[in-house]
Design a protein around this motif. Structure first.
Motif, PDB file in Angstrom:
ATOM      1  N   LEU A  79       0.829  -1.210   0.000  1.00 47.07           N
ATOM      2  CA  LEU A  79       0.000   0.000   0.000  1.00 47.07           C
ATOM      3  C   LEU A  79       0.862   1.257   0.000  1.00 47.07           C
ATOM      4  O   LEU A  79       0.567   2.233  -0.696  1.00 47.07           O
ATOM      5  CB  LEU A  79      -0.951  -0.006   1.197  1.00 47.07           C
ATOM      6  N   SER A  80       1.939   1.226   0.754  1.00 41.73           N
ATOM      7  CA  SER A  80       2.854   2.371   0.787  1.00 41.73           C
ATOM      8  C   SER A  80       3.495   2.580  -0.583  1.00 41.73           C
ATOM      9  O   SER A  80       3.618   3.716  -1.068  1.00 41.73           O
ATOM     10  CB  SER A  80       3.929   2.134   1.841  1.00 41.73           C
ATOM     11  N   HIS A  81       3.875   1.498  -1.216  1.00 43.76           N
ATOM     12  CA  HIS A  81       4.486   1.572  -2.547  1.00 43.76           C
ATOM     13  C   HIS A  81       3.491   2.133  -3.564  1.00 43.76           C
ATOM     14  O   HIS A  81       3.840   2.984  -4.388  1.00 43.76           O
ATOM     15  CB  HIS A  81       4.970   0.177  -2.963  1.00 43.76           C
ATOM     16  N   ILE A  82       2.253   1.680  -3.493  1.00 42.46           N
ATOM     17  CA  ILE A  82       1.215   2.172  -4.407  1.00 42.46           C
ATOM     18  C   ILE A  82       0.965   3.657  -4.178  1.00 42.46           C
ATOM     19  O   ILE A  82       0.832   4.431  -5.129  1.00 42.46           O
ATOM     20  CB  ILE A  82      -0.080   1.345  -4.259  1.00 42.46           C
ATOM     21  N   ARG A  83       0.915   4.073  -2.929  1.00 39.91           N
ATOM     22  CA  ARG A  83       0.709   5.507  -2.643  1.00 39.91           C
ATOM     23  C   ARG A  83       1.858   6.341  -3.203  1.00 39.91           C
ATOM     24  O   ARG A  83       1.646   7.446  -3.701  1.00 39.91           O
ATOM     25  CB  ARG A  83       0.550   5.721  -1.146  1.00 39.91           C
ATOM     26  N   SER A  84       3.058   5.820  -3.130  1.00 39.94           N
ATOM     27  CA  SER A  84       4.201   6.529  -3.716  1.00 39.94           C
ATOM     28  C   SER A  84       4.046   6.644  -5.231  1.00 39.94           C
ATOM     29  O   SER A  84       4.337   7.687  -5.818  1.00 39.94           O
ATOM     30  CB  SER A  84       5.507   5.809  -3.396  1.00 39.94           C
ATOM     31  N   LEU A  85       3.585   5.568  -5.860  1.00 42.38           N
ATOM     32  CA  LEU A  85       3.332   5.606  -7.305  1.00 42.38           C
ATOM     33  C   LEU A  85       2.281   6.660  -7.640  1.00 42.38           C
ATOM     34  O   LEU A  85       2.439   7.428  -8.593  1.00 42.38           O
ATOM     35  CB  LEU A  85       2.829   4.246  -7.801  1.00 42.38           C
ATOM     36  N   LEU A  86       1.223   6.700  -6.850  1.00 46.40           N
ATOM     37  CA  LEU A  86       0.160   7.679  -7.087  1.00 46.40           C
ATOM     38  C   LEU A  86       0.678   9.101  -6.924  1.00 46.40           C
ATOM     39  O   LEU A  86       0.382   9.977  -7.730  1.00 46.40           O
ATOM     40  CB  LEU A  86      -1.014   7.427  -6.137  1.00 46.40           C
ATOM     41  N   ARG A  87       1.453   9.336  -5.862  1.00 44.87           N
ATOM     42  CA  ARG A  87       2.024  10.678  -5.652  1.00 44.87           C
ATOM     43  C   ARG A  87       2.905  11.078  -6.829  1.00 44.87           C
ATOM     44  O   ARG A  87       2.828  12.197  -7.327  1.00 44.87           O
ATOM     45  CB  ARG A  87       2.832  10.720  -4.356  1.00 44.87           C
TER      46      ARG A  87
END
Length: 177
Positions: A79-87
């Motif tokens: 989830l943290s990795h995905i949020r970084s991708l989104l940012r």
């Protein structure tokens, strides 16, 4: 059983076969998590690749000595990795907005009917990506537009004024697309 999982996790950090086995074990979790996200130009394989990257990070940093479960830890890392991708994705979109710019006010006043910028702003938000608009113009129109933007009080011949009117019409069509 739990010891086997911990051994598999430790091996997965350095062994591609163990990593594939671990990733396959947690594939249902991956599918559940990535199902809720969408990024333009990202297909299923991209999401799976990003999930593998998160799995490698999780396998390298997981310490189950305190009784924590790998599944919960991996979900948090994913989830943290995905949020970084989104940012990163949305920062790129903002960068494109930051690179676009308004035509200088003096040029707008000359291009807009009656020279009234305040009227145009009330009717619609005038935001133009100049390079895209510029490419639609003929060579002579490009020259006139550049001159119009650079000269605050230049004088224009009748032919140049006609070209300015043409540019104005193209600008109106461009902004209403």
């Amino acid at each position: 059983m739990e010891q086997l999982l911990h051994d598999l996790i430790r091996q997965a950090a350095n062994d591609s076969t163990a990593f594939d086995n671990l990733f396959t074990k947690y594939l249902p979790l991956v599918r559940t998590v990535i199902r809720t996200y969408h990024l333009r130009e990202f297909d299923r394989d991209d999401w799976l690749q990003e999930s593998r990257i998160a799995m490698l990070k999780a396998a390298q940093h997981f310490d189950g000595s305190s009784g924590s479960q790998f599944g919960a830890y991996y979900r948090m890392v994913l989830l943290s990795h995905i949020r970084s991708l989104l940012r990163r994705h949305y920062a790129q979109k903002r960068a494109a907005d930051a690179q676009s710019f308004l035509i200088e006010q003096i040029a707008l006043e000359r291009l807009l009917p009656g020279g009234r910028l305040d009227v145009a702003e009330e009717q619609f938000l005038m935001r133009v990506e100049l390079p895209q608009f510029y490419q639609q113009l003929s060579t002579i129109e490009q020259t006139i537009l550049l001159r119009l933007m650079q000269e605050s009080s230049g004088t224009f011949t009748a032919k140049e004024q006609r070209l300015i009117r043409q540019i104005r019409q193209k600008l109106i069509r461009f902004t209403s697309q």
